[in-house]
Design a protein around this motif. Sequence first.
Motif, PDB file in Angstrom:
ATOM      1  N   PHE A 308       0.801  -1.216   0.000  1.00 37.75           N
ATOM      2  CA  PHE A 308       0.000   0.000   0.000  1.00 37.75           C
ATOM      3  C   PHE A 308       0.840   1.276   0.000  1.00 37.75           C
ATOM      4  O   PHE A 308       1.996   1.285   0.428  1.00 37.75           O
ATOM      5  CB  PHE A 308      -0.957   0.016   1.198  1.00 37.75           C
ATOM      6  CG  PHE A 308      -0.290   0.030   2.556  1.00 37.75           C
ATOM      7  CD1 PHE A 308      -0.120   1.209   3.270  1.00 37.75           C
ATOM      8  CD2 PHE A 308       0.157  -1.154   3.138  1.00 37.75           C
ATOM      9  CE1 PHE A 308       0.489   1.218   4.507  1.00 37.75           C
ATOM     10  CE2 PHE A 308       0.760  -1.155   4.384  1.00 37.75           C
ATOM     11  CZ  PHE A 308       0.922   0.037   5.070  1.00 37.75           C
ATOM     12  N   HIS A 309       0.230   2.328  -0.512  1.00 40.09           N
ATOM     13  CA  HIS A 309       0.779   3.689  -0.481  1.00 40.09           C
ATOM     14  C   HIS A 309       0.766   4.130   0.976  1.00 40.09           C
ATOM     15  O   HIS A 309      -0.283   4.155   1.624  1.00 40.09           O
ATOM     16  CB  HIS A 309      -0.127   4.577  -1.342  1.00 40.09           C
ATOM     17  CG  HIS A 309       0.248   6.026  -1.390  1.00 40.09           C
ATOM     18  ND1 HIS A 309       0.058   6.877  -0.319  1.00 40.09           N
ATOM     19  CD2 HIS A 309       0.773   6.791  -2.373  1.00 40.09           C
ATOM     20  CE1 HIS A 309       0.456   8.092  -0.656  1.00 40.09           C
ATOM     21  NE2 HIS A 309       0.894   8.070  -1.898  1.00 40.09           N
ATOM     22  N   ALA A 310       1.927   4.486   1.510  1.00 36.35           N
ATOM     23  CA  ALA A 310       2.036   4.714   2.960  1.00 36.35           C
ATOM     24  C   ALA A 310       2.257   6.172   3.324  1.00 36.35           C
ATOM     25  O   ALA A 310       2.776   6.469   4.393  1.00 36.35           O
ATOM     26  CB  ALA A 310       3.172   3.854   3.522  1.00 36.35           C
ATOM     27  N   ASP A 311       1.832   7.084   2.457  1.00 39.18           N
ATOM     28  CA  ASP A 311       2.094   8.506   2.738  1.00 39.18           C
ATOM     29  C   ASP A 311       0.944   9.398   2.266  1.00 39.18           C
ATOM     30  O   ASP A 311       1.141  10.292   1.445  1.00 39.18           O
ATOM     31  CB  ASP A 311       3.395   8.909   2.027  1.00 39.18           C
ATOM     32  CG  ASP A 311       3.981  10.214   2.578  1.00 39.18           C
ATOM     33  OD1 ASP A 311       3.621  10.595   3.700  1.00 39.18           O
ATOM     34  OD2 ASP A 311       4.786  10.840   1.872  1.00 39.18           O
ATOM     35  N   PRO A 312      -0.290   9.172   2.783  1.00 37.12           N
ATOM     36  CA  PRO A 312      -1.434   9.941   2.295  1.00 37.12           C
ATOM     37  C   PRO A 312      -1.597  11.309   2.966  1.00 37.12           C
ATOM     38  O   PRO A 312      -2.692  11.674   3.407  1.00 37.12           O
ATOM     39  CB  PRO A 312      -2.622   9.031   2.631  1.00 37.12           C
ATOM     40  CG  PRO A 312      -2.203   8.365   3.894  1.00 37.12           C
ATOM     41  CD  PRO A 312      -0.696   8.171   3.790  1.00 37.12           C
ATOM     42  N   HIS A 313      -0.492  12.074   3.068  1.00 36.99           N
ATOM     43  CA  HIS A 313      -0.651  13.413   3.633  1.00 36.99           C
ATOM     44  C   HIS A 313      -1.274  14.324   2.569  1.00 36.99           C
ATOM     45  O   HIS A 313      -1.253  14.008   1.371  1.00 36.99           O
ATOM     46  CB  HIS A 313       0.672  13.945   4.187  1.00 36.99           C
ATOM     47  CG  HIS A 313       1.688  14.294   3.158  1.00 36.99           C
ATOM     48  ND1 HIS A 313       1.612  15.433   2.394  1.00 36.99           N
ATOM     49  CD2 HIS A 313       2.827  13.665   2.774  1.00 36.99           C
ATOM     50  CE1 HIS A 313       2.653  15.492   1.576  1.00 36.99           C
ATOM     51  NE2 HIS A 313       3.400  14.429   1.781  1.00 36.99           N
ATOM     52  N   PRO A 314      -1.861  15.462   2.966  1.00 35.72           N
ATOM     53  CA  PRO A 314      -2.625  16.291   2.024  1.00 35.72           C
ATOM     54  C   PRO A 314      -1.867  16.697   0.766  1.00 35.72           C
ATOM     55  O   PRO A 314      -2.473  16.838  -0.297  1.00 35.72           O
ATOM     56  CB  PRO A 314      -2.988  17.525   2.870  1.00 35.72           C
ATOM     57  CG  PRO A 314      -3.022  17.025   4.270  1.00 35.72           C
ATOM     58  CD  PRO A 314      -1.953  15.979   4.350  1.00 35.72           C
ATOM     59  N   GLY A 315      -0.554  16.866   0.853  1.00 38.12           N
ATOM     60  CA  GLY A 315       0.218  17.265  -0.315  1.00 38.12           C
ATOM     61  C   GLY A 315       0.246  16.225  -1.419  1.00 38.12           C
ATOM     62  O   GLY A 315       0.587  16.536  -2.565  1.00 38.12           O
ATOM     63  N   ASN A 316      -0.120  14.986  -1.085  1.00 37.05           N
ATOM     64  CA  ASN A 316      -0.107  13.905  -2.079  1.00 37.05           C
ATOM     65  C   ASN A 316      -1.492  13.576  -2.616  1.00 37.05           C
ATOM     66  O   ASN A 316      -1.678  12.552  -3.285  1.00 37.05           O
ATOM     67  CB  ASN A 316       0.506  12.632  -1.473  1.00 37.05           C
ATOM     68  CG  ASN A 316       1.994  12.751  -1.279  1.00 37.05           C
ATOM     69  OD1 ASN A 316       2.646  13.582  -1.902  1.00 37.05           O
ATOM     70  ND2 ASN A 316       2.559  11.946  -0.393  1.00 37.05           N
ATOM     71  N   ILE A 317      -2.476  14.417  -2.312  1.00 41.01           N
ATOM     72  CA  ILE A 317      -3.852  14.143  -2.731  1.00 41.01           C
ATOM     73  C   ILE A 317      -4.373  15.304  -3.575  1.00 41.01           C
ATOM     74  O   ILE A 317      -4.381  16.454  -3.128  1.00 41.01           O
ATOM     75  CB  ILE A 317      -4.766  13.916  -1.509  1.00 41.01           C
ATOM     76  CG1 ILE A 317      -4.269  12.717  -0.699  1.00 41.01           C
ATOM     77  CG2 ILE A 317      -6.216  13.709  -1.937  1.00 41.01           C
ATOM     78  CD1 ILE A 317      -4.921  12.561   0.659  1.00 41.01           C
ATOM     79  N   LEU A 318      -4.791  14.987  -4.792  1.00 43.01           N
ATOM     80  CA  LEU A 318      -5.397  15.978  -5.681  1.00 43.01           C
ATOM     81  C   LEU A 318      -6.883  15.680  -5.834  1.00 43.01           C
ATOM     82  O   LEU A 318      -7.293  14.511  -5.886  1.00 43.01           O
ATOM     83  CB  LEU A 318      -4.758  15.941  -7.074  1.00 43.01           C
ATOM     84  CG  LEU A 318      -3.336  16.455  -7.273  1.00 43.01           C
ATOM     85  CD1 LEU A 318      -2.971  16.368  -8.755  1.00 43.01           C
ATOM     86  CD2 LEU A 318      -3.192  17.889  -6.786  1.00 43.01           C
ATOM     87  N   ILE A 319      -7.687  16.742  -5.929  1.00 42.94           N
ATOM     88  CA  ILE A 319      -9.103  16.582  -6.209  1.00 42.94           C
ATOM     89  C   ILE A 319      -9.329  16.992  -7.662  1.00 42.94           C
ATOM     90  O   ILE A 319      -9.015  18.117  -8.059  1.00 42.94           O
ATOM     91  CB  ILE A 319      -9.975  17.438  -5.260  1.00 42.94           C
ATOM     92  CG1 ILE A 319      -9.586  17.171  -3.799  1.00 42.94           C
ATOM     93  CG2 ILE A 319     -11.453  17.150  -5.499  1.00 42.94           C
ATOM     94  CD1 ILE A 319      -9.651  15.719  -3.378  1.00 42.94           C
ATOM     95  N   CYS A 320      -9.865  16.063  -8.441  1.00 39.49           N
ATOM     96  CA  CYS A 320     -10.034  16.276  -9.875  1.00 39.49           C
ATOM     97  C   CYS A 320     -11.507  16.491 -10.204  1.00 39.49           C
ATOM     98  O   CYS A 320     -12.363  16.525  -9.314  1.00 39.49           O
ATOM     99  CB  CYS A 320      -9.475  15.078 -10.648  1.00 39.49           C
ATOM    100  SG  CYS A 320      -7.784  14.647 -10.188  1.00 39.49           S
ATOM    101  N   LYS A 321     -11.802  16.636 -11.467  1.00 37.28           N
ATOM    102  CA  LYS A 321     -13.159  16.879 -11.930  1.00 37.28           C
ATOM    103  C   LYS A 321     -14.102  15.787 -11.428  1.00 37.28           C
ATOM    104  O   LYS A 321     -13.763  14.607 -11.433  1.00 37.28           O
ATOM    105  CB  LYS A 321     -13.173  16.914 -13.466  1.00 37.28           C
ATOM    106  CG  LYS A 321     -14.463  17.421 -14.067  1.00 37.28           C
ATOM    107  CD  LYS A 321     -14.332  17.528 -15.577  1.00 37.28           C
ATOM    108  CE  LYS A 321     -15.634  18.032 -16.194  1.00 37.28           C
ATOM    109  NZ  LYS A 321     -15.531  18.120 -17.670  1.00 37.28           N
ATOM    110  N   GLY A 322     -15.302  16.206 -10.965  1.00 33.06           N
ATOM    111  CA  GLY A 322     -16.282  15.246 -10.477  1.00 33.06           C
ATOM    112  C   GLY A 322     -15.948  14.655  -9.127  1.00 33.06           C
ATOM    113  O   GLY A 322     -16.398  13.558  -8.785  1.00 33.06           O
TER     114      GLY A 322
END
Length: 484
Positions: A308-322
Amino acid sequence: MNAIGSRFDFKEIQEKVSLHLRPWHRSLQFWVRAADIYTGYKVFQVRVSFVKDVQKQEAMWERQHELAADKIYAMCSDLGGFFLKVAQIIGKPDLAPAAWVKRLVTLCDQAPATPFDAVKFVLEKELGRSVGDIFEKFDVNPLGSASIAQVHRARLRGDKSDVVVKVQHPGIQDLMMTDIHNLQAFALYIQKTDIKFDLYSVTKEMEKQIGYEFDFLREANAMERIRHFLYKNNKKSPVLIPRALQDLVTRRVLVMEYIDGIPILNLGDEMAKRGINPGGKMAAAAKQNILKSLTLAYGQMILKSGFFHADPHPGNILICKGSEVALLDYGQVKDLPDQLRLGYANLVLAMADNDPVKAAESYRELGIETVSNCENEQQELLRLAQTMFDTKLPPGVVMLQPFSEDSSIKKVGVQSFPEELFSVLRTVHLLRGLSVGLGINYSCAEQWRAIAEEALYDAGRLKGANQKTKVRKWGSFRRLFRRD
């Protein structure tokens, strides 16, 4: 000519000496500042012990935490690099005093950009061709610069789509390893004198995980492996994952597809720009969809795959269309052994069912060794598990305070904690931070219950549960995020 040559040689010698002394200078800075923060607390503990009024004690503690928070902020900000990652980890509502969180939350993993000449040198050395031969256009100013690398937007020759080029900062690996070894020594001292938790194992796992981040070939392979797993296990992947361009990947350079979106931290501002009421139904539905996507993706990665991806801090999360979610940066991934993956699945069931007996059994299976003299030890072990491994806050609680006298961490000492589980713990805490930021209180253990049952059934450890699991699997996620 000789004079010019001598000046050049002297400058080169100066640079080499400076590079050699840099880790020593950095170590000295860390120990001076860490000792100042630590002794400040020890002196304060003596002073506050003479105060009998409880309210006055609390006010004094709050002030002490504020003073320490300023010093920790200054240290992490000035030293940068690895210490920005440390700030991300400890600057969470459930891991640190409120004053620390308030101060450290403003620190992001940002670093001064490497000059483009140095970036160009790394690119051409790694890829074996000139930048102009590979790229039709290349933005000189980076999209962002973090502790290990910086990213640029570019376009390949003969292509119509943009790509992202990730380039490692020169010389950063040796510097960050110095920082980690200093922190390990400090953690070893602290756990022997003050904190009943296996901090050293935590820092060893950090060393292992961050060491992996310097190999972009490994990151590209991890990205593709997780992409394949999520697309295979769902009609539609719950999160978007960039595709690496395999012929343009080396240990220090990674070229991947560009995903258009806004950072999750900017979601509120983007809603305001579009005239969307942050407290309205449309905003609530978008936030629920974002957290639902991340929860499902992580439940499947951790419990079904173990990779699993072990670094879900906000800088690694983008919100895209929809309201689609893109998950970036696969430098920190974890591959849990089946024993720990299935042991954690058992713990998820224990937390979801509020079962203290099963929780105690799961501790033993996972190799978490505890010591306690408190009454109702099994109940406290369950509470500790929920503090460490679940996202839900108790009714009426805005944030968990692990340093309060009523905290399970104060009542139960953790003597041994498997290094591999730290990545799960950190992931859950980051998900909890995101849920608090989005204003949604929910239990990831409850939402992962069906996935945990399925994982245990597939391993032959849960008889007769598979059909029930399949029936309710998606119903569980449709009922996601009951507000408390």
